[in-house]
Design a protein around this motif. Structure first.
Motif, PDB file in Angstrom:
ATOM      1  N   GLY A 116      -7.119  -0.417  -5.140  1.00 59.28           N
ATOM      2  CA  GLY A 116      -5.891  -1.206  -5.276  1.00 59.28           C
ATOM      3  C   GLY A 116      -5.954  -2.118  -6.486  1.00 59.28           C
ATOM      4  O   GLY A 116      -6.871  -2.043  -7.314  1.00 59.28           O
ATOM      5  N   PHE A 117      -5.004  -2.981  -6.560  1.00 57.11           N
ATOM      6  CA  PHE A 117      -4.881  -3.893  -7.706  1.00 57.11           C
ATOM      7  C   PHE A 117      -6.069  -4.872  -7.763  1.00 57.11           C
ATOM      8  O   PHE A 117      -6.928  -4.785  -8.667  1.00 57.11           O
ATOM      9  N   VAL A 118      -6.182  -5.762  -6.786  1.00 53.87           N
ATOM     10  CA  VAL A 118      -7.279  -6.746  -6.805  1.00 53.87           C
ATOM     11  C   VAL A 118      -8.627  -6.041  -6.676  1.00 53.87           C
ATOM     12  O   VAL A 118      -9.579  -6.337  -7.417  1.00 53.87           O
ATOM     13  N   GLN A 166     -10.448  -6.440   0.924  1.00 51.25           N
ATOM     14  CA  GLN A 166      -9.132  -6.568   0.266  1.00 51.25           C
ATOM     15  C   GLN A 166      -8.091  -5.617   0.849  1.00 51.25           C
ATOM     16  O   GLN A 166      -6.892  -5.822   0.656  1.00 51.25           O
ATOM     17  N   LEU A 171      -3.460   4.372   0.417  1.00 52.24           N
ATOM     18  CA  LEU A 171      -2.126   4.063   0.951  1.00 52.24           C
ATOM     19  C   LEU A 171      -1.245   3.493  -0.166  1.00 52.24           C
ATOM     20  O   LEU A 171      -0.103   3.892  -0.341  1.00 52.24           O
ATOM     21  N   SER A 172      -1.772   2.543  -0.905  1.00 53.33           N
ATOM     22  CA  SER A 172      -1.034   2.040  -2.071  1.00 53.33           C
ATOM     23  C   SER A 172      -1.910   2.039  -3.323  1.00 53.33           C
ATOM     24  O   SER A 172      -1.418   1.776  -4.413  1.00 53.33           O
ATOM     25  N   GLY A 173      -3.188   2.328  -3.193  1.00 50.67           N
ATOM     26  CA  GLY A 173      -4.088   2.355  -4.356  1.00 50.67           C
ATOM     27  C   GLY A 173      -4.090   3.725  -5.021  1.00 50.67           C
ATOM     28  O   GLY A 173      -3.449   4.656  -4.542  1.00 50.67           O
ATOM     29  N   ASP A 213     -11.308   3.200   0.096  1.00 47.48           N
ATOM     30  CA  ASP A 213      -9.843   3.112   0.072  1.00 47.48           C
ATOM     31  C   ASP A 213      -9.288   4.378   0.715  1.00 47.48           C
ATOM     32  O   ASP A 213      -9.935   5.430   0.676  1.00 47.48           O
ATOM     33  N   ASN A 214      -8.083   4.269   1.287  1.00 45.88           N
ATOM     34  CA  ASN A 214      -7.425   5.480   1.814  1.00 45.88           C
ATOM     35  C   ASN A 214      -6.220   5.864   0.948  1.00 45.88           C
ATOM     36  O   ASN A 214      -5.443   6.729   1.312  1.00 45.88           O
ATOM     37  N   VAL A 258      -0.613 -13.212  -6.878  1.00 52.34           N
ATOM     38  CA  VAL A 258      -1.538 -12.655  -7.862  1.00 52.34           C
ATOM     39  C   VAL A 258      -0.765 -11.724  -8.809  1.00 52.34           C
ATOM     40  O   VAL A 258       0.141 -11.016  -8.377  1.00 52.34           O
ATOM     41  N   TYR A 285       3.373  -9.642   8.605  1.00 50.15           N
ATOM     42  CA  TYR A 285       2.265  -9.662   7.634  1.00 50.15           C
ATOM     43  C   TYR A 285       1.508 -10.994   7.721  1.00 50.15           C
ATOM     44  O   TYR A 285       0.279 -11.034   7.809  1.00 50.15           O
ATOM     45  N   LYS A 331      -2.413 -12.023   8.889  1.00 52.82           N
ATOM     46  CA  LYS A 331      -3.385 -12.769   8.077  1.00 52.82           C
ATOM     47  C   LYS A 331      -3.881 -14.002   8.846  1.00 52.82           C
ATOM     48  O   LYS A 331      -5.062 -14.349   8.795  1.00 52.82           O
ATOM     49  N   ASP A 390     -10.833   4.991   5.835  1.00 53.02           N
ATOM     50  CA  ASP A 390      -9.736   4.184   6.364  1.00 53.02           C
ATOM     51  C   ASP A 390     -10.313   3.040   7.199  1.00 53.02           C
ATOM     52  O   ASP A 390     -11.137   3.291   8.086  1.00 53.02           O
ATOM     53  N   ILE A 391      -9.852   1.846   6.956  1.00 50.32           N
ATOM     54  CA  ILE A 391     -10.386   0.702   7.718  1.00 50.32           C
ATOM     55  C   ILE A 391      -9.961   0.762   9.185  1.00 50.32           C
ATOM     56  O   ILE A 391     -10.512   0.042  10.015  1.00 50.32           O
ATOM     57  N   ALA A 408      -5.329  -3.761   2.766  1.00 48.09           N
ATOM     58  CA  ALA A 408      -4.285  -4.212   3.696  1.00 48.09           C
ATOM     59  C   ALA A 408      -3.000  -3.453   3.403  1.00 48.09           C
ATOM     60  O   ALA A 408      -2.846  -2.854   2.333  1.00 48.09           O
ATOM     61  N   SER A 422      -6.948 -13.522   2.568  1.00 48.34           N
ATOM     62  CA  SER A 422      -5.873 -14.005   3.426  1.00 48.34           C
ATOM     63  C   SER A 422      -4.664 -14.176   2.498  1.00 48.34           C
ATOM     64  O   SER A 422      -4.596 -13.514   1.450  1.00 48.34           O
TER      65      SER A 422
END
Ligand SMILES: NC(=O)c1ccc[n+]([C@@H]2O[C@H](COP(=O)([O-])OP(=O)(O)OC[C@H]3O[C@@H](n4cnc5c(N)ncnc54)[C@H](O)[C@@H]3O)[C@@H](O)[C@H]2O)c1
Length: 336
Positions: A23-25, A95, A47-49, A44-45, A191, A163, A167, A75-76, A97, A138
């Motif tokens: 992902g980004f971060v 990170q 999903l958005s990364g 990572d799975n 961010v 969401y 958190k 997958d977490i 989520a 968080s």
């Protein structure tokens, strides 16, 4: 940028687990830690990364640094994947989520599965593997709308979206499970930086605006443009994660991570348009207005003095400098 970060790591090589590594971060954490000579295992799975983020994070590294990176597609939500990730690691930076307030309203169960169950799977795996630190993302969203007050970490929490509830729940679980593991929760403000995905309508406003401007489209302002936000450059978030991971404090601490300054969206847009014109010699399209969105917070201003004092965290990029780098990436590298 690596210089102040490397101080706590001189002479030490830790093994770091990073969830949401594509992902980004997460991809910036991968890049900085490898550049600092650390060993990193990412998961990572997608999903958005994306694999593109990982490629970009590792492209400037030496072969030796790159060899210290392992990636697990996992997958977490799956406890076994989390155990595989955390086996033998010293530090876990969590990170991953489902990162979207509107999407958490549309699919609160998926939000809960990723952002509460998934969180717990990673936390329990970190404990079981004997890691020394667990640092997790968080969000300032846990405060809800604090009005124009400057929020300190002991302010009452008032989550306004599934969401934010997730958190906040993660913070409560961390408090309960923080024996024999140092846990730090980082309440990120907004961010921004290279690699933030602009394709999702729920992504960070800076990436969406820059992507629209690059395509000659008007940036959309939801509401009247007077909402305020504290925009924090991604490399400062990397700094906060590393310092929190090396910090030996009470068993669980939460920290606001931002710059300590906020701007209105209208002011943000005018800085972006100004920098864009300076860099390209072209006039950026003006903003256009759309109605306020459900769950959006009006004002966001947090005090970062706890992180400054306890972690020696010090934001090093002001808004212009961070935007300058971000515009370069969006306009010249990605879309240019
Ligand atoms: N970007 C911000 O402004 C901001 C603000 C506050 C908090 N945060 C938090 O920071 C963290 C990182 O956010 P980001 O901006 O890098 O978002 P991102 O969407 O770029 O990264 C999240 C990563 O997690 C991965 N992921 C999602 N669900 C997963 C699952 N079930 N298993 C494995 N991987 C999964 C995604 O594929 C993605 O790569 C998140 O926890 C987010 O809630 C971000």
């Amino acid at each position: 940028m690596l210089e102040p970060l490397s101080q706590g790591l001189i002479g030490s090589r830790f093994r770091w687990a990073i969830t949401g590594a594509a992902g980004f971060v997460g991809s910036h954490l991968v890049e900085s830690l490898l550049a600092l000579g650390q060993e990193v295992v990412g998961m990572d799975n997608f999903l958005s990364g994306s694999t593109k983020n990982l490629e970009e994070a590792t492209e400037k590294l030496t072969d030796d640094q790159r060899r210290r990176f392992t990636f697990i597609e996992g997958d977490i939500r799956n406890p076994e994947d989390c155990l595989a990730l955390c086996r033998g690691v010293d530090i876990v930076l969590h990170q991953a989520a489902l990162v979207s307030v509107p999407r958490s309203f549309e699919d609160p169960l998926l939000n809960n599965q990723c952002n509460v169950d998934g969180f717990l799977n990673v936390l329990l795996a970190a404990k079981k593997s004997g890691a020394r630190s667990f640092v997790y993302a968080s969000s300032a969203a846990v405060y809800g709308d604090g009005g124009e007050k400057i929020l300190t970490e002991d302010a009452s929490l008032n989550p306004k979206s599934p969401y934010a509830v997730a958190k906040m729940t993660d913070e409560l679980y961390s408090q309960v499970f923080a024996s024999d593991l140092n846990i730090a929760g980082l309440r990120y403000m907004n961010v921004y930086g290279p690699r933030q995905d602009p394709t999702s309508p729920y992504s960070g406003v800076i990436s969406i605006w820059l992507s629209r401007i690059a395509q000659g489209q008007q940036p959309v302002i939801f509401g009247d443009g007077k909402n305020t936000r504290d925009f924090i450059y991604v490399k400062d978030v990397v700094q906060a994660n590393i310092k929190a991971a090396l910090f030996k404090g009470e068993k669980h601490e939460v920290f606001n991570i931002g710059t300590g300054h906020s701007v209105t969206l209208l002011d943000l847009l005018s800085v972006i348009r100004e920098l864009y014109s300076e860099k390209t010699g072209k006039v950026a399209p003006e903003g256009t207005f759309a109605p306020f969105r459900e769950g959006d917070i009006r004002y966001s201003k947090a005090d970062i003095s706890k992180a400054e004092k306890m972690l020696n965290y010090k934001p090093t990029y002001d808004l212009r400098e961070g935007l300058d780098r971000t515009i370069d990436w969006f306009i010249f590298q990605r879309t240019g």
